[in-house]
Design a protein around this motif. Structure first.
Motif, PDB file in Angstrom:
ATOM      1  N   TYR A  40     -12.556  44.757  56.486  1.00  0.00           N
ATOM      2  CA  TYR A  40     -13.815  44.521  55.789  1.00  0.00           C
ATOM      3  C   TYR A  40     -14.953  44.830  56.741  1.00  0.00           C
ATOM      4  N   ALA A  58      -8.172  46.294  50.623  1.00  0.00           N
ATOM      5  CA  ALA A  58      -7.092  45.337  50.371  1.00  0.00           C
ATOM      6  C   ALA A  58      -6.167  45.919  49.310  1.00  0.00           C
ATOM      7  N   GLU A  59      -5.036  45.267  49.130  1.00  0.00           N
ATOM      8  CA  GLU A  59      -4.076  45.739  48.133  1.00  0.00           C
ATOM      9  C   GLU A  59      -4.538  45.433  46.716  1.00  0.00           C
ATOM     10  N   VAL A  80     -14.494  46.270  51.429  1.00  0.00           N
ATOM     11  CA  VAL A  80     -13.251  45.579  51.751  1.00  0.00           C
ATOM     12  C   VAL A  80     -12.118  46.515  51.353  1.00  0.00           C
ATOM     13  N   PHE A  94      -7.594  42.944  44.232  1.00  0.00           N
ATOM     14  CA  PHE A  94      -8.793  42.115  44.171  1.00  0.00           C
ATOM     15  C   PHE A  94      -8.811  41.396  42.828  1.00  0.00           C
ATOM     16  N   SER A 124      -3.236  50.188  48.960  1.00  0.00           N
ATOM     17  CA  SER A 124      -4.580  49.700  49.268  1.00  0.00           C
ATOM     18  C   SER A 124      -5.631  50.359  48.386  1.00  0.00           C
ATOM     19  N   LYS A 174       0.630  49.232  53.425  1.00  0.00           N
ATOM     20  CA  LYS A 174      -0.693  49.234  52.794  1.00  0.00           C
ATOM     21  C   LYS A 174      -0.900  50.442  51.886  1.00  0.00           C
ATOM     22  N   LEU A 231      -8.517  38.086  47.590  1.00  0.00           N
ATOM     23  CA  LEU A 231      -8.085  39.372  48.108  1.00  0.00           C
ATOM     24  C   LEU A 231      -6.641  39.228  48.546  1.00  0.00           C
ATOM     25  N   GLN A 232      -5.817  40.225  48.261  1.00  0.00           N
ATOM     26  CA  GLN A 232      -4.438  40.189  48.713  1.00  0.00           C
ATOM     27  C   GLN A 232      -4.213  41.287  49.732  1.00  0.00           C
ATOM     28  N   ASN A 233      -3.543  40.920  50.816  1.00  0.00           N
ATOM     29  CA  ASN A 233      -3.207  41.868  51.876  1.00  0.00           C
ATOM     30  C   ASN A 233      -4.434  42.642  52.352  1.00  0.00           C
ATOM     31  N   THR A 234      -5.442  41.908  52.780  1.00  0.00           N
ATOM     32  CA  THR A 234      -6.675  42.529  53.263  1.00  0.00           C
ATOM     33  C   THR A 234      -6.405  43.285  54.554  1.00  0.00           C
ATOM     34  N   GLU A 235      -6.848  44.520  54.606  1.00  0.00           N
ATOM     35  CA  GLU A 235      -6.675  45.354  55.784  1.00  0.00           C
ATOM     36  C   GLU A 235      -7.936  45.402  56.630  1.00  0.00           C
TER      37      GLU A 235
END
Length: 166
Positions: free
Chosen positions: A11, A157-158, A155, A160, A133, A130, A5-9
């Motif tokens: 979950y 995120a930016e 989740v 996956f 996202s 974000k 995951l990149q840049n997870t905001e």
């Protein structure tokens, strides 16, 4: 399966014993919960005290259910305690722009003044970093649609990536 995951905001829902019936993965870039991340935001004032506080809160709740499938709820945008309304006749809220008119209609119905004080866009937005996202939902549209919140694990995120491992 290995996931990156990149840049997870955010979950939610991964610590339950069983994820059933949420067995189907889907990545969406347009989804009601993403209104909080990808869309302009209105800073508003609500002035006045509703005559029937519980009905006002119920009407706001119904608007949020209709407009966001309960992915955004009353506590996300307003205080929902009677005492708060009795003590304070002015509230400042931040809401996604797309639900501004429906919220204004509820305020008008309850004889409250609804005033947009500022529109937050671009880099001023708290989630400006974000805006790309997406949401990865562990859902099952045979049970419930992904755009209606029934505590599906997810989740935000930016990006996956997933790789099947044996």
């Amino acid at each position: 399966m290995e996931n990156n995951l990149q840049n997870t905001e955010k979950y939610h829902g991964f610590f339950w014993n069983v994820l059933l019936p949420y067995t189907k993965l889907k990545i969406l870039d347009k989804h009601p919960v993403l209104l909080l991340y990808n869309h302009n935001e209105l800073e508003c004032e609500i002035i006045g005290v509703p005559k029937d506080i519980n009905q006002f809160i119920a009407d706001i709740s119904m608007i949020l259910e209709r407009e966001t499938g309960n992915w955004i709820t009353v506590p996300d945008i307003l205080w929902n305690s009677e005492e708060h309304y009795r003590l304070f006749s002015k509230r400042n809220i931040s809401i996604p722009k797309s639900i501004g008119n429906p919220i204004k209609e509820v305020c008008t119905k309850h004889n409250l003044t609804f005033k947009v004080t500022h529109e937050v866009t671009g880099h001023d937005k708290r989630y400006a970093h974000k805006q790309k996202s997406k949401i990865l939902i562990f859902g099952n549209e045979d049970v419930s649609p992904n755009d209606f919140y029934l505590k599906q694990p997810y989740v935000i995120a930016e990006s996956f990536t997933a790789e099947r491992i044996k």
